[in-house]
Design a protein around this motif. Structure first.
Motif, PDB file in Angstrom:
ATOM      1  N   GLY A 174      -6.700   1.753  18.415  1.00  0.00           N
ATOM      2  CA  GLY A 174      -6.819   2.171  19.938  1.00  0.00           C
ATOM      3  C   GLY A 174      -8.333   2.368  20.434  1.00  0.00           C
ATOM      4  O   GLY A 174      -9.219   1.986  19.686  1.00  0.00           O
ATOM      5  N   GLN A 175      -8.425   3.173  21.524  1.00  0.00           N
ATOM      6  CA  GLN A 175      -9.696   2.955  22.339  1.00  0.00           C
ATOM      7  C   GLN A 175     -10.525   4.385  22.225  1.00  0.00           C
ATOM      8  O   GLN A 175     -11.416   4.519  22.338  1.00  0.00           O
ATOM      9  N   ARG A 176      -9.927   5.184  21.071  1.00  0.00           N
ATOM     10  CA  ARG A 176     -10.439   6.570  20.973  1.00  0.00           C
ATOM     11  C   ARG A 176     -10.562   7.042  19.384  1.00  0.00           C
ATOM     12  O   ARG A 176      -9.912   6.346  18.657  1.00  0.00           O
ATOM     13  N   THR A 177     -11.603   7.983  19.153  1.00  0.00           N
ATOM     14  CA  THR A 177     -11.702   8.157  17.754  1.00  0.00           C
ATOM     15  C   THR A 177     -10.463   9.162  17.601  1.00  0.00           C
ATOM     16  O   THR A 177     -10.338  10.060  18.497  1.00  0.00           O
ATOM     17  N   GLY A 178      -9.851   9.029  16.346  1.00  0.00           N
ATOM     18  CA  GLY A 178      -9.025  10.059  16.049  1.00  0.00           C
ATOM     19  C   GLY A 178      -9.493  10.859  14.598  1.00  0.00           C
ATOM     20  O   GLY A 178     -10.283  10.411  14.088  1.00  0.00           O
ATOM     21  N   ALA A 179      -8.765  11.864  14.393  1.00  0.00           N
ATOM     22  CA  ALA A 179      -9.146  12.687  13.142  1.00  0.00           C
ATOM     23  C   ALA A 179      -7.920  13.308  12.518  1.00  0.00           C
ATOM     24  O   ALA A 179      -6.867  13.610  12.967  1.00  0.00           O
ATOM     25  N   ALA A 180      -7.890  12.641  11.359  1.00  0.00           N
ATOM     26  CA  ALA A 180      -6.949  12.939  10.298  1.00  0.00           C
ATOM     27  C   ALA A 180      -6.945  14.379   9.809  1.00  0.00           C
ATOM     28  O   ALA A 180      -8.028  14.893   9.375  1.00  0.00           O
ATOM     29  N   VAL A 181      -5.754  15.148   9.647  1.00  0.00           N
ATOM     30  CA  VAL A 181      -5.979  16.550   9.491  1.00  0.00           C
ATOM     31  C   VAL A 181      -5.172  16.776   8.394  1.00  0.00           C
ATOM     32  O   VAL A 181      -5.212  18.049   7.577  1.00  0.00           O
ATOM     33  N   ARG A 182      -4.162  16.305   7.857  1.00  0.00           N
ATOM     34  CA  ARG A 182      -3.210  16.517   6.618  1.00  0.00           C
ATOM     35  C   ARG A 182      -2.650  15.553   6.081  1.00  0.00           C
ATOM     36  O   ARG A 182      -2.352  14.244   6.822  1.00  0.00           O
ATOM     37  N   THR A 183      -2.385  15.398   4.787  1.00  0.00           N
ATOM     38  CA  THR A 183      -1.842  14.464   4.060  1.00  0.00           C
ATOM     39  C   THR A 183      -0.556  15.282   3.542  1.00  0.00           C
ATOM     40  O   THR A 183      -0.257  16.562   2.779  1.00  0.00           O
ATOM     41  N   ILE A 184       0.716  14.390   3.385  1.00  0.00           N
ATOM     42  CA  ILE A 184       2.124  15.070   2.825  1.00  0.00           C
ATOM     43  C   ILE A 184       2.438  13.756   1.936  1.00  0.00           C
ATOM     44  O   ILE A 184       2.446  12.914   2.165  1.00  0.00           O
ATOM     45  N   VAL A 185       3.196  14.506   0.868  1.00  0.00           N
ATOM     46  CA  VAL A 185       3.594  13.541  -0.302  1.00  0.00           C
ATOM     47  C   VAL A 185       5.119  14.188  -0.303  1.00  0.00           C
ATOM     48  O   VAL A 185       5.538  15.304  -0.709  1.00  0.00           O
ATOM     49  N   ASN A 186       5.967  13.039  -0.129  1.00  0.00           N
ATOM     50  CA  ASN A 186       7.452  13.575  -0.133  1.00  0.00           C
ATOM     51  C   ASN A 186       7.865  14.705   0.430  1.00  0.00           C
ATOM     52  O   ASN A 186       8.530  15.388   0.099  1.00  0.00           O
ATOM     53  N   GLY A 187       7.314  14.901   1.650  1.00  0.00           N
ATOM     54  CA  GLY A 187       7.622  16.188   2.601  1.00  0.00           C
ATOM     55  C   GLY A 187       6.686  17.476   2.176  1.00  0.00           C
ATOM     56  O   GLY A 187       6.957  18.311   2.956  1.00  0.00           O
ATOM     57  N   GLU A 188       5.994  17.283   1.230  1.00  0.00           N
ATOM     58  CA  GLU A 188       5.225  18.574   0.802  1.00  0.00           C
ATOM     59  C   GLU A 188       3.836  18.357   1.135  1.00  0.00           C
ATOM     60  O   GLU A 188       3.109  17.401   1.028  1.00  0.00           O
ATOM     61  N   ASN A 189       2.981  19.339   1.932  1.00  0.00           N
ATOM     62  CA  ASN A 189       1.912  19.250   2.232  1.00  0.00           C
ATOM     63  C   ASN A 189       0.811  19.329   1.136  1.00  0.00           C
ATOM     64  O   ASN A 189       1.211  19.957   0.025  1.00  0.00           O
ATOM     65  N   ARG A 190      -0.201  18.371   1.127  1.00  0.00           N
ATOM     66  CA  ARG A 190      -1.262  18.427  -0.094  1.00  0.00           C
ATOM     67  C   ARG A 190      -2.623  18.697   0.427  1.00  0.00           C
ATOM     68  O   ARG A 190      -2.932  18.743   1.789  1.00  0.00           O
ATOM     69  N   ASP A 191      -3.606  19.378  -0.409  1.00  0.00           N
ATOM     70  CA  ASP A 191      -4.751  19.693   0.095  1.00  0.00           C
ATOM     71  C   ASP A 191      -5.578  18.435   0.597  1.00  0.00           C
ATOM     72  O   ASP A 191      -5.468  17.338   0.033  1.00  0.00           O
TER      73      ASP A 191
END
Length: 276
Positions: A174-191
């Protein structure tokens, strides 16, 4: 009116996302003494403020307060005397406002709210509202971008990722910087590390911690050798998530050995943009 005291010295956490909004504000061509009309490039996309506005000199997003808050830094030209700047949400709510001291040309607006929750600015087409002597300018504020999956790699191949982790390499198309905030494995949040930025036309790697950890306690209860498809999701602040499946091979014949098998498959999922 929401007014947050955001630090303005250089002692803050400098994990800055410089130029995060270099292409995110469709600014108006301003001229002193009037309210300017919104404009874009003709294709609905927002141009960078330095191309669209006579008043905005620079914008950037910074991570402040020990990485727990985001702030939009706004710098104006010294040709005007600004008084205040606000972010107005798509629904018309004033999300935050700050004031310029006499002679000041730079200030910060918090992009998160709530003392403990630090909830980010909701997704949507918002407005940056700049006021001052003979100046009143409204600039569409768009923060979303688009990410594509490049590859999935074992952490042992990247310094930024732990040896027992899995890395998802993403490209910002895209044209703008984005920020990743969360990882999820099989529906469960990961650190995960918050606010990992990826600039336009660049790649970044997001870590899924310990997903390839070989400790027996972390191994799935399977036959001696088998393969399982894991659903991995990377979520972003103002952009649609990247969702994929990656097959992992389990070899329990000698303890627990995990490795990548085959190539990842990206899943197209569209999230609903809502504001509360």
């Amino acid at each position: 009116m929401t007014h947050k005291n955001i630090p303005r010295n250089n002692s803050i956490d400098r994990r800055t996302v410089l130029g995060l909004l270099s292409g995110s504000l469709a600014a108006l061509a301003g001229c002193s003494g009037g309210l300017s009309d919104s404009s874009d490039r003709g294709d609905g996309s927002a141009g960078p403020p330095e191309e669209q506005s006579d008043y905005i000199k620079e914008t950037s997003i910074e991570i402040v307060e020990n990485g727990r808050q985001l702030a939009l830094e706004v710098a104006v030209t010294d040709e005007i005397e600004p008084s205040s700047v606000s972010i107005i949400t798509e629904s018309g709510r004033e999300f935050v406002s700050d004031y310029f001291s006499p002679g000041e040309t730079r200030t910060r607006l918090s992009l998160t709210e709530g003392e403990d929750s630090n909830e980010p600015l909701p997704r949507g087409q918002h407005t940056l509202y700049l006021r001052g002597d003979n100046v009143e300018t409204k600039l569409p504020l768009e923060l979303g971008t688009t990410f594509e999956l490049e590859e999935v790699v074992p952490g042992s191949e990247y310094e930024e990722v732990g040896d027992d982790s899995l890395g998802v390499v993403l490209r910002n198309v895209g044209q703008r910087t984005g920020a990743a905030v969360r990882t999820i494995v099989n529906g469960e949040n990961r650190d995960s590390d918050p606010f990992a930025p990826i600039k336009p036309d660049e790649t970044g790697i997001v870590e899924f911690k310990f997903l390839l950890n070989d400790r027996v306690a972390n191994c799935a209860k399977v036959e001696e050798t088998t393969e399982r498809a894991e659903k991995l999701t990377v979520e972003f602040l103002w952009s649609n998530p990247v969702v994929l499946t990656q097959t992992i091979s389990y070899d329990n014949s000698k303890g627990c050995k995990k490795s990548l098998a085959g190539t990842p498959e990206e899943i197209t999922e569209k999230s609903t943009e809502t504001e509360t």
